[in-house]
Design a protein around this motif. Structure first.
Motif, PDB file in Angstrom:
ATOM      1  N   HIS A 152       4.866   3.649  -6.721  1.00 56.50           N
ATOM      2  CA  HIS A 152       5.104   3.693  -5.274  1.00 56.50           C
ATOM      3  C   HIS A 152       6.485   3.145  -4.951  1.00 56.50           C
ATOM      4  CE1 HIS A 152       0.794   4.331  -4.600  1.00 56.50           C
ATOM      5  NE2 HIS A 152       0.538   3.263  -5.328  1.00 56.50           N
ATOM      6  N   ASP A 153       6.969   3.518  -3.785  1.00 51.91           N
ATOM      7  CA  ASP A 153       8.143   2.856  -3.214  1.00 51.91           C
ATOM      8  C   ASP A 153       7.616   1.617  -2.486  1.00 51.91           C
ATOM      9  OD1 ASP A 153      10.128   1.967  -1.404  1.00 51.91           O
ATOM     10  OD2 ASP A 153      11.106   3.919  -1.515  1.00 51.91           O
ATOM     11  N   PHE A 154       7.975   0.424  -2.996  1.00 53.81           N
ATOM     12  CA  PHE A 154       7.402  -0.823  -2.457  1.00 53.81           C
ATOM     13  C   PHE A 154       8.324  -1.517  -1.444  1.00 53.81           C
ATOM     14  CE2 PHE A 154       4.563  -0.400  -6.170  1.00 53.81           C
ATOM     15  CZ  PHE A 154       3.335  -0.675  -5.572  1.00 53.81           C
ATOM     16  N   THR A 155       9.151  -0.730  -0.763  1.00 51.96           N
ATOM     17  CA  THR A 155      10.055  -1.288   0.250  1.00 51.96           C
ATOM     18  C   THR A 155       9.320  -2.218   1.232  1.00 51.96           C
ATOM     19  OG1 THR A 155      11.454   0.667   0.102  1.00 51.96           O
ATOM     20  CG2 THR A 155      11.685  -0.672   2.101  1.00 51.96           C
ATOM     21  N   SER A 156       8.103  -1.868   1.595  1.00 55.29           N
ATOM     22  CA  SER A 156       7.328  -2.680   2.559  1.00 55.29           C
ATOM     23  C   SER A 156       7.019  -4.073   2.033  1.00 55.29           C
ATOM     24  CB  SER A 156       6.000  -1.988   2.894  1.00 55.29           C
ATOM     25  OG  SER A 156       6.231  -0.758   3.504  1.00 55.29           O
ATOM     26  N   PHE A 157       7.062  -4.214   0.702  1.00 53.79           N
ATOM     27  CA  PHE A 157       6.715  -5.509   0.099  1.00 53.79           C
ATOM     28  C   PHE A 157       7.932  -6.188  -0.525  1.00 53.79           C
ATOM     29  CE2 PHE A 157       2.759  -3.082   0.131  1.00 53.79           C
ATOM     30  CZ  PHE A 157       1.954  -3.971   0.818  1.00 53.79           C
ATOM     31  N   ARG A 199       4.249 -12.218  -3.514  1.00 51.30           N
ATOM     32  CA  ARG A 199       3.862 -13.107  -2.407  1.00 51.30           C
ATOM     33  C   ARG A 199       3.585 -12.341  -1.122  1.00 51.30           C
ATOM     34  NH1 ARG A 199       8.326 -17.689  -2.557  1.00 51.30           N
ATOM     35  NH2 ARG A 199       7.306 -18.230  -0.580  1.00 51.30           N
ATOM     36  N   ILE A 200       4.308 -11.263  -0.870  1.00 49.88           N
ATOM     37  CA  ILE A 200       4.043 -10.465   0.344  1.00 49.88           C
ATOM     38  C   ILE A 200       2.736  -9.688   0.171  1.00 49.88           C
ATOM     39  CG2 ILE A 200       4.912  -8.689   1.937  1.00 49.88           C
ATOM     40  CD1 ILE A 200       7.776  -9.484   1.041  1.00 49.88           C
ATOM     41  N   ILE A 201       2.494  -9.182  -1.040  1.00 46.71           N
ATOM     42  CA  ILE A 201       1.208  -8.509  -1.288  1.00 46.71           C
ATOM     43  C   ILE A 201       0.068  -9.519  -1.104  1.00 46.71           C
ATOM     44  CG2 ILE A 201      -0.257  -7.431  -3.053  1.00 46.71           C
ATOM     45  CD1 ILE A 201       2.267  -6.122  -4.220  1.00 46.71           C
ATOM     46  N   LYS A 225       7.089   2.224   4.237  1.00 46.57           N
ATOM     47  CA  LYS A 225       8.360   1.696   3.698  1.00 46.57           C
ATOM     48  C   LYS A 225       9.082   0.780   4.697  1.00 46.57           C
ATOM     49  CE  LYS A 225       8.811   5.915   1.054  1.00 46.57           C
ATOM     50  NZ  LYS A 225       9.565   7.158   0.897  1.00 46.57           N
ATOM     51  N   ASP A 226       8.301  -0.075   5.344  1.00 44.17           N
ATOM     52  CA  ASP A 226       8.872  -0.968   6.353  1.00 44.17           C
ATOM     53  C   ASP A 226       8.267  -2.363   6.170  1.00 44.17           C
ATOM     54  OD1 ASP A 226       9.722  -2.333   8.570  1.00 44.17           O
ATOM     55  OD2 ASP A 226       9.011  -0.837  10.036  1.00 44.17           O
ATOM     56  N   ARG A 227       9.109  -3.320   5.818  1.00 46.06           N
ATOM     57  CA  ARG A 227       8.651  -4.695   5.590  1.00 46.06           C
ATOM     58  C   ARG A 227       7.873  -5.245   6.769  1.00 46.06           C
ATOM     59  NH1 ARG A 227       6.361  -8.530   5.425  1.00 46.06           N
ATOM     60  NH2 ARG A 227       6.894 -10.661   4.774  1.00 46.06           N
ATOM     61  N   ASN A 229       5.713  -4.001   8.551  1.00 49.03           N
ATOM     62  CA  ASN A 229       4.301  -3.605   8.618  1.00 49.03           C
ATOM     63  C   ASN A 229       3.399  -4.394   7.670  1.00 49.03           C
ATOM     64  OD1 ASN A 229       4.661  -1.676  10.616  1.00 49.03           O
ATOM     65  ND2 ASN A 229       5.279  -0.113   9.126  1.00 49.03           N
ATOM     66  N   ALA A 230       3.987  -5.055   6.680  1.00 54.30           N
ATOM     67  CA  ALA A 230       3.178  -5.823   5.727  1.00 54.30           C
ATOM     68  C   ALA A 230       2.870  -7.210   6.288  1.00 54.30           C
ATOM     69  CB  ALA A 230       3.900  -5.921   4.385  1.00 54.30           C
ATOM     70  N   GLY A 231       2.089  -7.981   5.556  1.00 52.46           N
ATOM     71  CA  GLY A 231       1.692  -9.317   6.010  1.00 52.46           C
ATOM     72  C   GLY A 231       2.759 -10.358   5.745  1.00 52.46           C
ATOM     73  N   HIS A 232       2.375 -11.623   5.953  1.00 52.99           N
ATOM     74  CA  HIS A 232       3.314 -12.727   5.748  1.00 52.99           C
ATOM     75  C   HIS A 232       3.543 -12.950   4.241  1.00 52.99           C
ATOM     76  CE1 HIS A 232      -0.604 -14.597   5.142  1.00 52.99           C
ATOM     77  NE2 HIS A 232       0.019 -15.576   4.508  1.00 52.99           N
ATOM     78  N   THR A 233       4.582 -13.674   3.945  1.00 52.75           N
ATOM     79  CA  THR A 233       4.880 -14.039   2.558  1.00 52.75           C
ATOM     80  C   THR A 233       4.035 -15.263   2.207  1.00 52.75           C
ATOM     81  OG1 THR A 233       7.144 -13.279   2.910  1.00 52.75           O
ATOM     82  CG2 THR A 233       6.751 -14.656   0.969  1.00 52.75           C
ATOM     83  N   ALA A 234       3.091 -15.098   1.290  1.00 50.98           N
ATOM     84  CA  ALA A 234       2.225 -16.227   0.926  1.00 50.98           C
ATOM     85  C   ALA A 234       3.073 -17.309   0.233  1.00 50.98           C
ATOM     86  CB  ALA A 234       1.104 -15.743   0.008  1.00 50.98           C
ATOM     87  N   PRO A 235       2.689 -18.592   0.370  1.00 52.53           N
ATOM     88  CA  PRO A 235       3.548 -19.672  -0.136  1.00 52.53           C
ATOM     89  C   PRO A 235       3.708 -19.678  -1.666  1.00 52.53           C
ATOM     90  CG  PRO A 235       1.492 -20.541   0.776  1.00 52.53           C
ATOM     91  CD  PRO A 235       1.520 -19.087   1.104  1.00 52.53           C
ATOM     92  N   ALA A 236       4.817 -20.268  -2.080  1.00 53.56           N
ATOM     93  CA  ALA A 236       5.239 -20.236  -3.483  1.00 53.56           C
ATOM     94  C   ALA A 236       4.229 -20.877  -4.425  1.00 53.56           C
ATOM     95  CB  ALA A 236       6.588 -20.935  -3.618  1.00 53.56           C
TER      96      ALA A 236
END
Lengths: 248, 248
Positions: A152-157, A199-201, A225-227, A229-236
């Motif tokens: 996939h094109d993972f631009t969203s993530f 982390r975004i996934i 393909k739009d960041r 639209n995805a969820g938050h970045t889960a913590p490190a």
């Protein structure tokens, strides 16, 4: 000249990430400092399979470096572990051929993301798992995982501020999530990962587990393909570079 | 004036022990600092069930203090957790009668000692379990545990430099050791513990598990009333003050 390959673990808590930088304690900096001492002041550059961010852990990070020192393989492991700080551990050292490259020869990487899904936080896990107090629907998260596998094109993530060279097409070979008591483990393997991708996934999966999004949205998020639209970045602190697989 | 009881957890790694001291970060110091802020600068003294040493953890340490503040019980917990550092957690707060005393009213304490018994160390456990790479004979350790229960003079298991007031007779109500995979858990409950007692018992049990001592020696060590006959003091990071039980 001899090329050495190392497999190392590190606790990312007290590092400003893997990659060396002028200020801040880094994994690469700590290792190169020890190697320089072993080489009587000669600077030795190490190459890793890739960097990890501040607070991200590694169970099986892989490095290579070149040396003129004649030390048996067991001696390398022992010497490095004696001199390295307590939050880095070399658990495998081997001589490899001159053309082995820790970054360019990567075939597949595995990451794991750990979620502590319980009402109360557990202070002993605060640096090692991401605490989510709301009960997560793991069945919904499992369904969402199925949309991740494949090419996939993972631009969203991909973090919006990343400067990835080339395309954002990656192939995910495996994505699954399992519950062990109050612990959720997300496992993902693929031929490459974009900046902050795992982390975004993970953040998106958590929102699906909370019921804020439907599992099927995962498919639409990828397609968009739009960041945004995805969820938050889960913590490190929940993220571990688990294993690196090489060609041949 | 109102007396409050708290049950708290802390990760002992970055504390110079529980008890306040002029230099060094302490659990008591961190809590009293927050309480002083909440009381507009008025110093508030907290009393614990007992102290713990540098690097020792607590899952269920109990404290009491007196206050004039009128805050609902839930508010206390929330306010303290918001202001306390991330390695201390208040997980229970309640109003108690004026005559409750966190130290004098203790009926029984439970400690647990965690051993990571594996060839390789695990850097993520380095501050939370004691790593023993030699395979331990748990059956021998179980036999040795049986000699611990009952009312004994535990002089042999008291740090030589301690200045305990009164006798060294304590009653152990329960002592057991169990294996869960590579993890060994020693559990001990009793009406009181001498300085370093659990760590010296753990060190002695480890020597028995290694085959350096016979399980039956435990009986002789107790009878000898001589610290020199017991094993080494096992390191702090494996020890947890697990639970405190009170009269009535």
């Amino acid at each position: 000249m001899l090329r050495m390959k190392l497999i190392i673990s590190y606790d990312g808590t007290r590092f400003s990430g893997y990659q060396i930088q002028p200020n801040g304690r880094t994994v690469q900096g700590a290792i190169e400092k020890v190697l320089q001492k072993m080489h009587k002041g000669e600077p030795i550059r190490v190459t890793a399979s890739g960097r990890t961010d501040q607070g991200v852990h590694a169970v099986g990070q892989v490095l290579h470096f070149d040396t003129t020192l004649e030390i048996p393989v067991d001696g390398w492991k022992r010497a490095l572990n004696t001199m390295l700080p307590e939050d880095i551990e070399v658990w495998h050292a081997e001589k490899v051929s001159d053309d082995f490259h820790a970054r360019f020869d990567v075939k597949e990487k595995e990451y794991r993301y750990f979620i502590w899904n319980a009402v109360s936080r557990d202070i002993f896990k605060r640096n090692y798992q991401h605490h989510v107090d709301q009960k997560l629907n793991i069945e919904a998260m499992k369904i969402a995982c199925n949309y991740l596998t494949g090419r996939h094109d993972f631009t969203s993530f991909c973090a919006a501020n990343s400067n990835v060279k080339g395309d954002k097409i990656r192939e995910i070979h495996h994505a699954s999530i399992d519950r062990e008591g109050e612990q959720l483990i997300f496992q993902v393997r693929g031929n490459g990962f974009l900046y902050n991708m795992v982390r975004i996934i993970a953040g998106t999966l958590i929102e699906i587990g909370m019921g804020k999004r439907e599992p099927e949205e995962m498919k639409q998020i990828i397609a968009s393909k739009d960041r945004a639209n995805a969820g938050h970045t889960a913590p490190a602190q929940g993220l571990y570079l688990w294993k690196v697989y090489y060609k041949k």
